[in-house]
Design an enzyme around this catalytic site. Structure first.
Site, mmCIF file in Angstrom:
data_model
loop_
_atom_site.group_PDB
_atom_site.id
_atom_site.type_symbol
_atom_site.label_atom_id
_atom_site.label_comp_id
_atom_site.label_asym_id
_atom_site.label_seq_id
_atom_site.Cartn_x
_atom_site.Cartn_y
_atom_site.Cartn_z
ATOM 1 N N LYS A 68 0.846 -1.196 0.000
ATOM 2 C CA LYS A 68 0.000 0.000 0.000
ATOM 3 C C LYS A 68 0.882 1.247 0.000
ATOM 4 O O LYS A 68 1.925 1.285 0.665
ATOM 5 C CB LYS A 68 -0.894 -0.066 1.248
ATOM 6 C CG LYS A 68 -2.006 0.954 1.333
ATOM 7 C CD LYS A 68 -2.893 0.655 2.555
ATOM 8 C CE LYS A 68 -4.037 1.621 2.724
ATOM 9 N NZ LYS A 68 -4.919 1.254 3.860
ATOM 10 N N SER A 143 -9.780 1.047 2.767
ATOM 11 C CA SER A 143 -8.938 1.921 1.978
ATOM 12 C C SER A 143 -7.833 1.190 1.230
ATOM 13 O O SER A 143 -7.214 1.774 0.346
ATOM 14 C CB SER A 143 -8.313 2.984 2.872
ATOM 15 O OG SER A 143 -7.467 2.365 3.841
ATOM 16 N N SER A 167 -10.029 -1.546 6.808
ATOM 17 C CA SER A 167 -9.454 -1.323 5.482
ATOM 18 C C SER A 167 -8.675 -2.477 4.872
ATOM 19 O O SER A 167 -8.270 -2.381 3.712
ATOM 20 C CB SER A 167 -8.568 -0.084 5.501
ATOM 21 O OG SER A 167 -9.373 1.045 5.423
HETATM 22 N N1 GLN Z 1 -13.365 3.028 6.255
HETATM 23 C C1 GLN Z 1 -12.876 3.390 7.558
HETATM 24 C C2 GLN Z 1 -12.520 4.852 7.564
HETATM 25 O O1 GLN Z 1 -12.783 5.492 6.615
HETATM 26 C C3 GLN Z 1 -11.692 2.551 7.904
HETATM 27 C C4 GLN Z 1 -10.480 2.967 7.193
HETATM 28 C C5 GLN Z 1 -9.291 2.137 7.547
HETATM 29 O O2 GLN Z 1 -9.410 1.055 8.126
HETATM 30 N N2 GLN Z 1 -8.128 2.671 7.223
HETATM 31 O O3 GLN Z 1 -12.007 5.364 8.494
#
Ligand code: GLN
Length: 492
Positions: A68, A143, A167
């Site tokens: 990532k 994400s 994510s």
């Molecule tokens: N979708 C969640 C957020 O927007 C989790 C994101 C994540 O785990 N980085 O915060």
């Protein structure tokens, strides 16, 4: 060469057995990453940068790895999906990435992601949305959407993501692959561009549970550069279980009822029956505070992000937009106004407000107390159960744009994954059939540092599920065999 490998574990074995060369695999993956049409990557290595001869002797035998974008990689763009870090090339490499490279993985690509890991659809990236390989009109989840899409499409054998509230698990579910969020502290966060430090964890996105175990086995460990990291209490072996005899599973009412789409619920119920067939007991249970997890998370995570993102000021990293009046203050605000996207700004504002004097106790303090209650609910449940089972995401992949104008609808994507993040406990998502033709995930959750047993249980389920897993027929340097549509995703 005999049958091409389908997973990273098989690729390592094939290289070891002299049936596949690491170089051949690298070149196939490099070409596929260069030709990628899913927008899964923000950087791809040159074909010449592949593994050398010595790599074959290392545990990962030189096989390619995608990571990532938010992992710092020395001299390689590490932009966290943000314009404010465009072309930022850090002077050092994140500890987990370093550990994997030392174990013989070859860094093939950086993957697209929601900006600073804030999002559930990968539409918040400054580098454009990522497409779901199962249906290009839909999101891959977020994400870590670039990592999930790249693995699901067979472009790379495996990839690294991060999970703050879901994510890793949610994109794994939406793309039909395996994603493990480890126990908080199991893996170093050093060199991960921070979103919410008390929640962020790195973890694997893979095509099999064995691959997740293999990658994870080299990610763990105490790092002197991260004071929240701990030595993992035992070695992580490859999972072998085929049965779940004697294990006790809890199914929480709060995370399996309202809001879960019909197809997801049907797939979930089928897997509950499967768990019983494999010899385990399943009972309903309660996590009474879990429904408050999203509200607590959306105070705690923005509060921490508002503090973490204060460092992007146009002085130290990345973008700078000069002021017109020559003042430092205007340079800060113009840089941040241009450098951050809408979701990041929303969270910085929310977090700054929640932490401001007079509101701190009412919002942040309260959310922290709810967090403790959620952790206590899990602790109580694990006195009765070995594992907890839930769907990973209440819905399958949604259409691009469907939730972008409604942040609250987007936040609901994490309904089933956020409670575990707040409690710091490990959870894995494995493919669990389909809803409306799109992949669905099953989440298995265990107590802190239970990963070896969690991976074992997930492995038994994966084996029993094999005929229901939704894989895809796409040109791929690796090979997928029969899926539920009877297609084989191999490049012959
Ligand atoms: N979708 C969640 C957020 O927007 C989790 C994101 C994540 O785990 N980085 O915060």
């Amino acid at each position: 060469m005999s049958a091409p490998p389908r997973t990273a574990t098989e690729a390592v074995e094939a290289i070891r057995a002299g049936q596949l060369s690491a170089r051949e695999l690298w070149l196939a993956c490099q070409a596929a990453a260069t030709d990628d049409e899913l927008n899964a990557f923000t950087w791809v290595a040159d074909a010449d940068d592949g593994p050398n001869e010595e790599a074959a002797a290392l545990p990962f035998a030189g096989i390619p790895l995608a990571v990532k974008d938010l992992f710092c990689t020395e001299g390689i763009p590490s932009q966290a999906g943000s314009r404010i870090l465009r072309d930022y090339r850090p002077p050092y490499t994140a500890t987990v990435v370093r550990q994997l490279l030392d174990a013989g993985a070859s860094l093939l690509a950086k993957t697209n992601q929601d900006e600073f890991a804030m999002g559930s659809s990968n539409e918040n990236s400054a580098y454009g949305a990522v497409l779901n390989p199962h249906d290009r009109g839909r999101v891959p989840g977020g994400s870590s959407g670039g990592s999930a899409a790249a693995v699901a499409a067979g472009i790379v054998p495996w990839a690294l993501g991060t999970d703050t509230g879901g994510s890793i698990r949610q994109p794994a579910a939406l793309c039909g692959i395996v994603g493990l969020k480890p126990t908080y502290g199991a893996c170093s966060r050093y060199g991960m561009i921070a979103f919410a430090s008390s929640l962020d964890q790195a973890g694997p996105l893979t095509r099999s549970v064995a691959d997740a175990a293999l990658l994870f086995s080299k990610m763990v460990g105490r790092d002197p550069c991260d004071s929240t990291s701990l030595a993992f209490p035992e070695a992580i072996e490859l999972p072998r279980s085929e049965r779940l005899d004697g294990l006790r599973f809890g199914v929480p009412d709060e995370l399996t009822g309202e809001g879960v789409e019909t197809g997801v619920r049907a797939a979930f119920e089928a897997s509950v029956a499967l768990v019983e067939q494999l010899g385990a007991s399943v009972e309903r249970c309660q996590l009474p505070h879990a429904p408050h997890a999203l509200a607590a998370y959306y105070l705690i995570a923005p509060a921490e992000c508002s503090s973490n993102l204060a460092r992007f000021d146009g002085v130290r990293y990345g973008l700078r937009v000069d002021s017109q009046d020559g003042s430092l203050e205007e340079m800060y605000s113009r840089t941040r106004a241009e450098g951050f996207g809408a979701e990041v700004k929303r969270r910085v504002m929310l977090g700054t407000y929640a932490l401001s004097s007079g509101y701190y106790d009412a919002y942040y303090g309260r959310a922290q107390r709810v967090r403790t209650k959620i952790a206590e609910d899990f602790r109580a449940a694990f006195e009765r159960f070995d594992f907890i089972l839930t769907p990973t995401s209440p819905t399958a992949a949604f259409e691009l744009g469907a939730r972008t104008s409604d942040p609250l609808a987007m936040y609901l994507s994490d309904f089933c994954t956020v409670p575990m993040s707040l409690a710091g406990i490990p959870a894995i998502s494995i493919p669990n059939g389909a809803s409306g033709g799109l992949p669905v995930g099953l989440q298995v959750v265990g107590p802190a540092f239970s990963e070896p047993r969690l991976l074992d249980a997930a492995h038994a389920l994966e084996l029993a599920h094999a005929d229901r897993v939704k894989t895809i027929a796409l040109p791929s340097p690796l090979r997928f065999e029969g899926n539920e549509n009877g297609a084989a995703g191999a490049r012959e």
